[in-house]
Write a protein that holds these residues in place. Structure first.
Motif, PDB file in Angstrom:
ATOM      1  N   VAL A   1      -5.343  10.748   7.980  1.00  0.00           N
ATOM      2  CA  VAL A   1      -5.268  11.324   6.670  1.00  0.00           C
ATOM      3  C   VAL A   1      -4.090  12.613   6.621  1.00  0.00           C
ATOM      4  O   VAL A   1      -3.748  12.515   5.584  1.00  0.00           O
ATOM      5  CB  VAL A   1      -6.754  11.938   6.536  1.00  0.00           C
ATOM      6  N   MET A   2      -4.078  13.231   7.742  1.00  0.00           N
ATOM      7  CA  MET A   2      -2.834  14.207   7.548  1.00  0.00           C
ATOM      8  C   MET A   2      -1.471  13.359   7.533  1.00  0.00           C
ATOM      9  O   MET A   2      -0.621  14.111   6.572  1.00  0.00           O
ATOM     10  CB  MET A   2      -2.964  14.972   8.991  1.00  0.00           C
ATOM     11  N   ALA A   3      -1.318  12.284   8.133  1.00  0.00           N
ATOM     12  CA  ALA A   3      -0.017  11.468   7.781  1.00  0.00           C
ATOM     13  C   ALA A   3      -0.071  11.087   6.358  1.00  0.00           C
ATOM     14  O   ALA A   3       1.057  11.031   6.129  1.00  0.00           O
ATOM     15  CB  ALA A   3      -0.063  10.581   8.852  1.00  0.00           C
ATOM     16  N   ILE A   4      -1.042  10.690   5.816  1.00  0.00           N
ATOM     17  CA  ILE A   4      -1.101  10.307   4.494  1.00  0.00           C
ATOM     18  C   ILE A   4      -0.724  11.555   3.433  1.00  0.00           C
ATOM     19  O   ILE A   4       0.162  11.393   2.427  1.00  0.00           O
ATOM     20  CB  ILE A   4      -2.194   9.435   3.977  1.00  0.00           C
ATOM     21  N   TYR A   5      -1.626  12.588   3.762  1.00  0.00           N
ATOM     22  CA  TYR A   5      -1.517  13.617   2.960  1.00  0.00           C
ATOM     23  C   TYR A   5      -0.169  14.375   2.754  1.00  0.00           C
ATOM     24  O   TYR A   5       0.169  14.757   1.887  1.00  0.00           O
ATOM     25  CB  TYR A   5      -2.533  14.605   3.369  1.00  0.00           C
ATOM     26  N   PHE A   6       0.485  14.534   4.068  1.00  0.00           N
ATOM     27  CA  PHE A   6       1.804  15.127   4.181  1.00  0.00           C
ATOM     28  C   PHE A   6       3.014  14.221   3.744  1.00  0.00           C
ATOM     29  O   PHE A   6       4.004  14.599   3.872  1.00  0.00           O
ATOM     30  CB  PHE A   6       2.033  15.758   5.250  1.00  0.00           C
ATOM     31  N   GLY A   7       2.781  13.045   3.718  1.00  0.00           N
ATOM     32  CA  GLY A   7       3.661  11.971   3.511  1.00  0.00           C
ATOM     33  C   GLY A   7       4.418  11.801   4.675  1.00  0.00           C
ATOM     34  O   GLY A   7       5.433  11.092   4.460  1.00  0.00           O
ATOM     35  N   LEU A   8       3.966  11.912   5.886  1.00  0.00           N
ATOM     36  CA  LEU A   8       4.420  11.794   7.082  1.00  0.00           C
ATOM     37  C   LEU A   8       4.613  10.100   7.502  1.00  0.00           C
ATOM     38  O   LEU A   8       5.660   9.504   8.174  1.00  0.00           O
ATOM     39  CB  LEU A   8       3.914  12.335   8.250  1.00  0.00           C
ATOM     40  N   GLY A   9       3.992   9.550   6.761  1.00  0.00           N
ATOM     41  CA  GLY A   9       3.576   8.035   6.941  1.00  0.00           C
ATOM     42  C   GLY A   9       4.590   7.211   6.420  1.00  0.00           C
ATOM     43  O   GLY A   9       4.991   5.997   6.784  1.00  0.00           O
ATOM     44  N   ASP A  10       5.212   7.866   5.527  1.00  0.00           N
ATOM     45  CA  ASP A  10       6.718   7.138   4.890  1.00  0.00           C
ATOM     46  C   ASP A  10       7.820   7.269   5.687  1.00  0.00           C
ATOM     47  O   ASP A  10       8.865   6.636   5.435  1.00  0.00           O
ATOM     48  CB  ASP A  10       6.802   7.960   3.657  1.00  0.00           C
ATOM     49  N   LEU A  11       7.757   8.249   6.706  1.00  0.00           N
ATOM     50  CA  LEU A  11       9.010   8.336   7.560  1.00  0.00           C
ATOM     51  C   LEU A  11       9.266   7.165   8.362  1.00  0.00           C
ATOM     52  O   LEU A  11      10.128   6.676   8.668  1.00  0.00           O
ATOM     53  CB  LEU A  11       8.974   9.847   8.499  1.00  0.00           C
ATOM     54  N   HIS A  12       8.080   6.756   8.972  1.00  0.00           N
ATOM     55  CA  HIS A  12       8.196   5.511  10.115  1.00  0.00           C
ATOM     56  C   HIS A  12       6.672   5.005  10.034  1.00  0.00           C
ATOM     57  O   HIS A  12       5.832   5.717  10.142  1.00  0.00           O
ATOM     58  CB  HIS A  12       8.676   5.856  11.349  1.00  0.00           C
ATOM     59  N   PRO A  13       6.610   3.513  10.167  1.00  0.00           N
ATOM     60  CA  PRO A  13       5.254   2.933  10.174  1.00  0.00           C
ATOM     61  C   PRO A  13       4.499   3.264  11.411  1.00  0.00           C
ATOM     62  O   PRO A  13       3.304   3.402  11.480  1.00  0.00           O
ATOM     63  CB  PRO A  13       5.458   1.489  10.359  1.00  0.00           C
ATOM     64  N   ALA A  14       5.176   4.007  12.643  1.00  0.00           N
ATOM     65  CA  ALA A  14       4.436   4.296  13.754  1.00  0.00           C
ATOM     66  C   ALA A  14       3.969   5.738  13.432  1.00  0.00           C
ATOM     67  O   ALA A  14       3.256   6.152  14.460  1.00  0.00           O
ATOM     68  CB  ALA A  14       5.360   4.140  14.885  1.00  0.00           C
ATOM     69  N   VAL A  15       4.359   6.642  12.611  1.00  0.00           N
ATOM     70  CA  VAL A  15       4.002   7.833  12.563  1.00  0.00           C
ATOM     71  C   VAL A  15       2.408   7.936  12.260  1.00  0.00           C
ATOM     72  O   VAL A  15       1.776   8.842  13.111  1.00  0.00           O
ATOM     73  CB  VAL A  15       4.478   8.833  11.308  1.00  0.00           C
ATOM     74  N   LEU A  16       1.761   7.439  11.420  1.00  0.00           N
ATOM     75  CA  LEU A  16       0.666   7.251  11.203  1.00  0.00           C
ATOM     76  C   LEU A  16      -0.352   7.125  12.489  1.00  0.00           C
ATOM     77  O   LEU A  16      -1.234   7.979  12.932  1.00  0.00           O
ATOM     78  CB  LEU A  16      -0.100   6.424  10.043  1.00  0.00           C
ATOM     79  N   PRO A  17      -0.283   5.815  13.169  1.00  0.00           N
ATOM     80  CA  PRO A  17      -0.936   5.660  14.419  1.00  0.00           C
ATOM     81  C   PRO A  17      -0.850   6.618  15.336  1.00  0.00           C
ATOM     82  O   PRO A  17      -1.801   6.963  16.237  1.00  0.00           O
ATOM     83  CB  PRO A  17      -0.626   4.293  14.704  1.00  0.00           C
ATOM     84  N   VAL A  18       0.407   7.084  15.656  1.00  0.00           N
ATOM     85  CA  VAL A  18       0.632   8.011  16.715  1.00  0.00           C
ATOM     86  C   VAL A  18       0.007   9.339  16.466  1.00  0.00           C
ATOM     87  O   VAL A  18      -0.703   9.934  17.436  1.00  0.00           O
ATOM     88  CB  VAL A  18       2.255   8.269  16.855  1.00  0.00           C
ATOM     89  N   LEU A  19       0.076   9.772  15.154  1.00  0.00           N
ATOM     90  CA  LEU A  19      -0.864  11.090  15.016  1.00  0.00           C
ATOM     91  C   LEU A  19      -2.060  10.907  14.910  1.00  0.00           C
ATOM     92  O   LEU A  19      -2.866  11.625  15.583  1.00  0.00           O
ATOM     93  CB  LEU A  19      -0.312  11.514  13.607  1.00  0.00           C
TER      94      LEU A  19
END
Length: 330
Positions: free
Chosen positions: A102-120
């Motif tokens: 949720v943090m990755a989605i909220y701060f838009g970090l998931g748009d940087l790279h597909p691996a950001v969301l699962p890693v976080l």
């Protein structure tokens, strides 16, 4: 392996093969088994091959891995905590992993790279493990872990609610809610490679302590007298749950009740010892989640149902059975 368990594991392996084939062939576009074999050997219609290799194969592999991990985690926690209603969310692993996504989605970090969301997601699951150790302290009994897990799970749930409350726009809130409902739709092979190392590590850690879980059925003092190191057992179990469930939730969203349902389904088919339930729960979880994913594809709806919704409905009968047993009506 115990005699009563010998036939169960091969049957579950066959059920996994059947579920995997059904997952590859069934969907909005049904693919005959013959075309499936042609695509597997590099022949046949290029469109059929694209559907199988790029869409259905990753989805099937994710369903098998995530379902197996959740089923095994539930069985291990029920054995360790000696609580038939325990599942990964009891220790806050599921909610904490969901908070990371949720943090990755909220701060838009998931748009940087597909691996950001699962890693976080995995990192927050491991962070919840550290917090769990801090809150539980040196207590070796299950009650301290359950209470600490409730605190961690509640804190993570509050963080998720805060993210929804402060969501900058309705589209972000809808994306967060869609992820929290759980789904393995549109998964790619990169999701498989991200989740696989975590799930393999989690499975290895949880299967390691089968005999220790059997000894714990006699209580902490009984297990200690049999030579079980309770501190090391707890560390391995919590690491296995945090790493494995974190990796699973990272690619599937929040999918509940699998860890609760599966051990209850396979336990009557074993000698009911905690160690005998572990491997069948892993295999049964893979079958259950893959079957549920096939179901969401086949149910005629305007939009595809979320997988977490289906598994939540499947969990209701388990609670009802335990309620009837407590009231002595079963």
């Amino acid at each position: 392996m115990r005699a009563r368990n010998r036939a169960l594991v091969p049957l579950l392996v066959l059920a996994i093969l059947a579920a995997a084939i059904a997952s590859l062939t069934l969907g909005a576009v049904a693919i005959p088994t013959g075309q499936l074999m042609n695509a597997a050997t590099g022949h046949g219609d290029p469109v059929v091959r694209a559907i199988l290799i790029e869409l259905r194969l990753p989805r099937t592999l994710v369903a098998l891995m995530v379902g197996g991990m959740l089923g095994l985690a539930g069985a291990a926690l029920q054995g360790y905590l000696r609580n038939p209603l325990a599942e990964p969310s009891v220790l806050g692993a599921s909610n904490s992993a969901a908070l990371g996504a949720v943090m990755a989605i909220y701060f838009g970090l998931g748009d940087l790279h597909p691996a950001v969301l699962p890693v976080l997601s995995i990192l927050t699951a491991l962070g919840s493990l550290v917090l769990l150790f801090v809150l539980a302290g040196r207590a070796e009994g299950p009650l301290a872990l359950i209470l600490a897990g409730i605190a961690v799970s509640t804190l993570a749930g509050a963080g998720i609610s805060l993210s929804l409350n402060l969501s900058p726009n309705p589209f972000a809130a809808m994306e967060i809610m869609a992820w929290l409902l759980g789904s393995i739709e549109n998964r790619q092979m990169e999701h498989v490679w991200i989740a696989m190392p975590c799930i393999v590590a989690g499975v290895a850690l949880l299967l390691w302590d089968g005999r220790a879980l059997d000894a714990l059925s006699l209580g902490e003092d009984g297990a200690r007298s049999l030579g079980v190191n309770l501190s090391r057992t707890r560390i391995r179990l919590l690491l296995g749950v945090a790493i494995g469930v974190g990796g699973a939730v990272a690619v599937s969203g929040s999918i509940g009740f699998v860890g609760l349902i599966v051990p209850h389904l396979v336990r009557p088919l074993t000698d009911r010892s905690p160690s005998a339930v572990l491997l069948p729960s892993f295999l049964g979880g893979a079958v259950l989640l893959t079957g549920a994913d096939i179901l969401v594809r086949l149910i005629p709806t305007a939009g595809e149902l979320k997988l977490g919704v289906v598994t939540a409905f499947l969990g209701v009968p388990v609670f009802l059975v335990h309620l009837l047993k407590e009231r002595r009506l079963w």
